[in-house]
Write a protein that holds these residues in place. Structure first.
Motif, short mmCIF file in Angstrom:
data_model
loop_
_atom_site.label_atom_id
_atom_site.label_comp_id
_atom_site.label_asym_id
_atom_site.label_seq_id
_atom_site.Cartn_x
_atom_site.Cartn_y
_atom_site.Cartn_z
N ASN A 21 0.82 -1.21 0.00
CA ASN A 21 0.00 0.00 0.00
C ASN A 21 0.86 1.26 0.00
O ASN A 21 0.51 2.25 -0.65
CB ASN A 21 -0.98 -0.01 1.18
CG ASN A 21 -2.17 -0.89 0.91
OD1 ASN A 21 -3.02 -0.55 0.11
ND2 ASN A 21 -2.20 -2.05 1.54
N PHE A 22 2.00 1.22 0.69
CA PHE A 22 2.92 2.35 0.67
C PHE A 22 3.39 2.60 -0.77
O PHE A 22 3.40 3.73 -1.24
CB PHE A 22 4.14 2.07 1.58
CG PHE A 22 5.26 3.05 1.36
CD1 PHE A 22 5.25 4.28 2.01
CD2 PHE A 22 6.30 2.75 0.49
CE1 PHE A 22 6.28 5.19 1.80
CE2 PHE A 22 7.32 3.66 0.27
CZ PHE A 22 7.32 4.88 0.93
N ILE A 27 3.58 5.44 -6.06
CA ILE A 27 3.37 5.51 -7.52
C ILE A 27 2.29 6.55 -7.84
O ILE A 27 2.46 7.37 -8.75
CB ILE A 27 2.98 4.13 -8.10
CG1 ILE A 27 4.13 3.13 -7.92
CG2 ILE A 27 2.60 4.25 -9.58
CD1 ILE A 27 3.74 1.69 -8.18
N LEU A 28 1.18 6.52 -7.11
CA LEU A 28 0.10 7.49 -7.34
C LEU A 28 0.60 8.93 -7.29
O LEU A 28 0.23 9.74 -8.14
CB LEU A 28 -1.00 7.32 -6.28
CG LEU A 28 -2.06 6.28 -6.54
CD1 LEU A 28 -2.87 6.04 -5.27
CD2 LEU A 28 -2.95 6.69 -7.68
N MET A 37 -3.21 2.32 -13.32
CA MET A 37 -4.39 2.02 -12.51
C MET A 37 -3.99 0.86 -11.61
O MET A 37 -2.95 0.21 -11.84
CB MET A 37 -5.61 1.67 -13.37
CG MET A 37 -6.14 2.91 -14.12
SD MET A 37 -7.71 2.62 -14.94
CE MET A 37 -8.83 2.70 -13.55
N PHE A 38 -4.79 0.59 -10.60
CA PHE A 38 -4.41 -0.37 -9.57
C PHE A 38 -5.55 -1.32 -9.25
O PHE A 38 -6.71 -0.93 -9.30
CB PHE A 38 -4.00 0.38 -8.29
CG PHE A 38 -2.91 1.38 -8.53
CD1 PHE A 38 -1.59 1.02 -8.37
CD2 PHE A 38 -3.22 2.67 -8.94
CE1 PHE A 38 -0.58 1.95 -8.62
CE2 PHE A 38 -2.22 3.60 -9.18
CZ PHE A 38 -0.90 3.23 -9.02
N ALA A 39 -5.19 -2.55 -8.91
CA ALA A 39 -6.18 -3.53 -8.46
C ALA A 39 -5.48 -4.47 -7.48
O ALA A 39 -4.34 -4.89 -7.71
CB ALA A 39 -6.74 -4.32 -9.63
N LEU A 80 11.00 -2.43 -12.13
CA LEU A 80 11.88 -1.65 -13.02
C LEU A 80 11.09 -0.96 -14.12
O LEU A 80 11.36 0.19 -14.47
CB LEU A 80 12.97 -2.55 -13.60
CG LEU A 80 13.98 -3.08 -12.59
CD1 LEU A 80 14.89 -4.12 -13.23
CD2 LEU A 80 14.79 -1.95 -11.98
N LYS A 81 10.09 -1.65 -14.67
CA LYS A 81 9.27 -1.05 -15.73
C LYS A 81 8.45 0.12 -15.17
O LYS A 81 8.32 1.16 -15.83
CB LYS A 81 8.36 -2.11 -16.35
CG LYS A 81 7.51 -1.60 -17.49
CD LYS A 81 8.34 -1.28 -18.70
CE LYS A 81 7.46 -0.96 -19.90
NZ LYS A 81 8.24 -0.64 -21.09
N ILE A 82 7.92 -0.02 -13.97
CA ILE A 82 7.16 1.07 -13.34
C ILE A 82 8.06 2.29 -13.20
O ILE A 82 7.67 3.40 -13.55
CB ILE A 82 6.58 0.64 -11.98
CG1 ILE A 82 5.46 -0.38 -12.19
CG2 ILE A 82 6.08 1.85 -11.18
CD1 ILE A 82 5.03 -1.11 -10.92
#
Length: 137
Positions: A21-22, A27-28, A37-39, A80-82
């Motif tokens: 969650n951190f 990222i947000l 987006m996140f799931a 790494l991609k993020i």
């Protein structure tokens, strides 16, 4: 007509993990290009993603990054991609791709194994704008 999430990179994470969650919140705050987006892996959407690919559906210790209709990445390759997609100074993380996958994934696995000890279980509550970036919130 394509869903909004089909045009984004989807980050699948353990919704019950404080460390995860951190990093979602991290990222947000840096997603200036609105590309993620996140799931949670526990959600119906997350479970469908895992099931359709024959991936583990009960263990949530792996981060996945999915670009619909193109690819999905796991563990260190996803991280790494993020960083690369966030750009700027975070692109420096691309140096990590010089390490063999087995080494970078080993480091990822050590962190993942100890993640519950690293952070308290604080719930992340997204604001109104951030909520739009979650699938099934």
């Amino acid at each position: 007509m394509q869903e909004i999430w089909e045009q984004k990179h989807i980050v699948f994470f353990d919704g019950e993990c404080g460390v995860c969650n951190f990093w979602v919140r991290w990222i947000l705050e840096r997603d200036k290009k609105d590309q993620f987006m996140f799931a949670s892996l526990q959600s119906d959407f997350g479970q469908k993603f895992l099931t359709e690919r024959g991936l583990e559906t009960k263990q949530f210790n792996t981060l996945y990054l999915w670009k619909p209709h193109r690819y999905y990445l796991v563990k260190s390759k996803a991280v790494l991609k993020i960083a690369n997609l966030l750009g700027g100074i975070y692109s420096v993380a691309a140096v990590g791709s010089l390490f063999p996958k087995f080494m970078s994934d080993r480091i990822y696995d050590i962190i993942s194994k100890n993640r519950m000890k690293l952070s308290s279980q604080k719930c992340f509550l997204p604001d109104k704008h951030q909520k739009k970036k979650f699938i099934e919130v």
